[in-house]
Design a protein around this motif. Sequence first.
Motif, PDB file in Angstrom:
ATOM      1  N   PRO A 149       0.834  -1.210   0.000  1.00  0.00           N
ATOM      2  CA  PRO A 149       0.000   0.000   0.000  1.00  0.00           C
ATOM      3  C   PRO A 149       0.862   1.250   0.000  1.00  0.00           C
ATOM      4  CG  PRO A 149       0.054  -0.968   2.190  1.00  0.00           C
ATOM      5  CD  PRO A 149       0.736  -1.946   1.280  1.00  0.00           C
TER       6      PRO A 149
ATOM      7  N   LEU B 117       0.683   5.369   1.225  1.00  0.00           N
ATOM      8  CA  LEU B 117      -0.010   6.428   1.946  1.00  0.00           C
ATOM      9  C   LEU B 117       0.128   7.723   1.154  1.00  0.00           C
ATOM     10  CD1 LEU B 117      -1.404   7.576   4.532  1.00  0.00           C
ATOM     11  CD2 LEU B 117       0.914   7.946   5.444  1.00  0.00           C
TER      12      LEU B 117
ATOM     13  N   ILE C 174      -5.326   6.228   1.049  1.00  0.00           N
ATOM     14  CA  ILE C 174      -4.462   5.058   0.900  1.00  0.00           C
ATOM     15  C   ILE C 174      -4.886   4.273  -0.338  1.00  0.00           C
ATOM     16  CG2 ILE C 174      -4.000   2.747   1.828  1.00  0.00           C
ATOM     17  CD1 ILE C 174      -3.646   3.893   4.518  1.00  0.00           C
TER      18      ILE C 174
ATOM     19  N   ARG D  88       1.116  13.448   7.245  1.00  0.00           N
ATOM     20  CA  ARG D  88       1.521  12.076   6.924  1.00  0.00           C
ATOM     21  C   ARG D  88       1.845  11.301   8.201  1.00  0.00           C
ATOM     22  NH1 ARG D  88       2.572  10.623   1.819  1.00  0.00           N
ATOM     23  NH2 ARG D  88       4.010   9.003   2.534  1.00  0.00           N
TER      24      ARG D  88
ATOM     25  N   SER E 196      -0.033   7.858   9.584  1.00  0.00           N
ATOM     26  CA  SER E 196       0.818   6.682   9.384  1.00  0.00           C
ATOM     27  C   SER E 196       0.186   5.419   9.954  1.00  0.00           C
ATOM     28  CB  SER E 196       2.192   6.909  10.018  1.00  0.00           C
ATOM     29  OG  SER E 196       2.064   7.141  11.413  1.00  0.00           O
TER      30      SER E 196
ATOM     31  N   LYS F 106      -2.820   4.445   9.567  1.00  0.00           N
ATOM     32  CA  LYS F 106      -3.634   3.818   8.535  1.00  0.00           C
ATOM     33  C   LYS F 106      -2.811   2.839   7.713  1.00  0.00           C
ATOM     34  CE  LYS F 106      -6.775   7.746   7.724  1.00  0.00           C
ATOM     35  NZ  LYS F 106      -7.278   8.660   6.672  1.00  0.00           N
ATOM     36  N   LEU F 107      -1.609   3.292   7.352  1.00  0.00           N
ATOM     37  CA  LEU F 107      -0.741   2.446   6.545  1.00  0.00           C
ATOM     38  C   LEU F 107      -0.347   1.198   7.313  1.00  0.00           C
ATOM     39  CD1 LEU F 107       0.764   2.201   3.852  1.00  0.00           C
ATOM     40  CD2 LEU F 107       2.682   3.424   4.892  1.00  0.00           C
TER      41      LEU F 107
ATOM     42  N   TYR G  52      -3.113  -1.378   7.340  1.00  0.00           N
ATOM     43  CA  TYR G  52      -3.167  -2.157   6.111  1.00  0.00           C
ATOM     44  C   TYR G  52      -2.096  -3.230   6.108  1.00  0.00           C
ATOM     45  CZ  TYR G  52      -6.718   0.213   3.280  1.00  0.00           C
ATOM     46  OH  TYR G  52      -7.902   0.665   2.781  1.00  0.00           O
TER      47      TYR G  52
END
Length: 526
Positions: A110, A112, A118, A391, A395, A397-398, A401
């Motif tokens: 993925p 970001l 995303i 960002r 982070s 969120k990334l 995933y």
Amino acid sequence: MSVARSWSGLARTIQPSTVQCRATRPRTRTPVAARQQPSLATRKIHQQASRTAQLAAAGPDEVASSNPALSFPCLDAHESRSASLSKRSLSGPEPSYTSGHTLNFHSRQPILLDWGGILPEFDIAYETWGTLNHDKSNAILLHTGLSASSHAHSTESNTKSGWWEKFIGPAKPLDTNKYFVICTNVIGGCYGSTGPSSIDPANGERYATRFPILTMEDMVRAQFRLLDNLGIQKLYASVGSSMGGMQSLAAGTLFADRVRRIVSISGCARSHPYSIAMRHTQRQVLMMDPNWARGFYYDGVPPHGGMKLAREIATVTYRSGPEWEMRFGRRRADPSRPPALCPDFLIETYLDHAGEKWCLEYDPNSLLYVSKAMDLFDLGQKHRERIKKLRSANSGKLQAYLDGNTIKTDSSSDVCSLTLPDKPYEEKEQPAEFNASAVEADGGEPPADLVAGLEPLANTPALVLGVASDILFPAWQQHEIATTLRRTGNKNVTHIELGEEKSLFGHDTFLLDLEHVGGAVKSFLG
């Protein structure tokens, strides 16, 4: 003339029932003898009112008009295309926006994006020319303009001429005897890279306007994922024009240790109000097309009318007034015919043709997202720091995933709650010391914020080229780049401005001027 003839042909394909929209009423009349005879003055008033009512309500066969109705072949053509696209949408998919064979890099990791979106995975369509040397030190990354594909030059699998055909090849500015040239379609685009028309792996449906907002830097990070996959640690050069000129600068600031030199042609270090305004109008006419359907048009008629108008607006900004004066002047397409509200002057037919030709060649949603990314571009330090904090905040969120967790969409988040201002904008008197640009006319100092933002390029040789006749990215914006780079301490900045005596092609000069643009690039690359 050929455009006019095509309109006539399209008009003939429209059935009369589709264009007749005037209601008729019965032809009954009250016998004159049955009416009370009024006075002379009253009769005159009555006759005048009656005539007005007749003209307002009567059908075309009932009362003759003072003048014949105008014909609108441009609208006939639009309706005809809508009808044909409607039939096609019922029998199959929407128009394909891809153009020819490309190589493809698929990232399963993925990415970001700067504003919190995303992409769980993504594709990058790319093409290459030349040979990568043993130590992989001769690679040039070529960045595209807004609507260009990766097809910058013909290949064995796609022999169609590319958008920089004359600039790439043996002994050309991008010399394929020396360099390994890579050109990609940006993410957000529609020529093979992941964009709004792509399938979201989360639900198996097209992203449409569920696609996240992009930035130039997002596009560049995706490109460097491709470079990682090719084993290229350091570029010989990052080269780009227009939007590509912006990306070239972004590549140098984001990956200063991986870019040996940069070329930025007809670009800018931050988007300015005029170009933002022109892109805004393009997006608005597209989004106001009922067929746009807030981005979910893929199973129906695409917003070809809005796309056509958007392209016409864009085309106005790509060339210069003096060039059009020479090419078209005030000539009309057919002087023997009376003036019309549809395209009539040669310049009008040129714009109409440009819009008609392009309106089904590029995904409308891609135009919205990529042009907005151009508007958001700002290499100033304050903006970069803001994005860095954003960002960092996103982070998680990334990581979610990567850990295999599902991120729930919060419909109340800031990204979904944009509202228009309560009060319309009001003009305010500017202070006496107000200047439109610190470096536009008087050679003043660039903003300290921009100098700080371009510090990563302090040791990177740079070619910055502008064109005096460019109205979309005026030459003062390239002057701003060059001056700012020099203020960072960069001692190897080459700034070239092509005056109107060398080019009247405006912004499109980078596509056309092999001698001056190509010659400067070739000399700089060595």
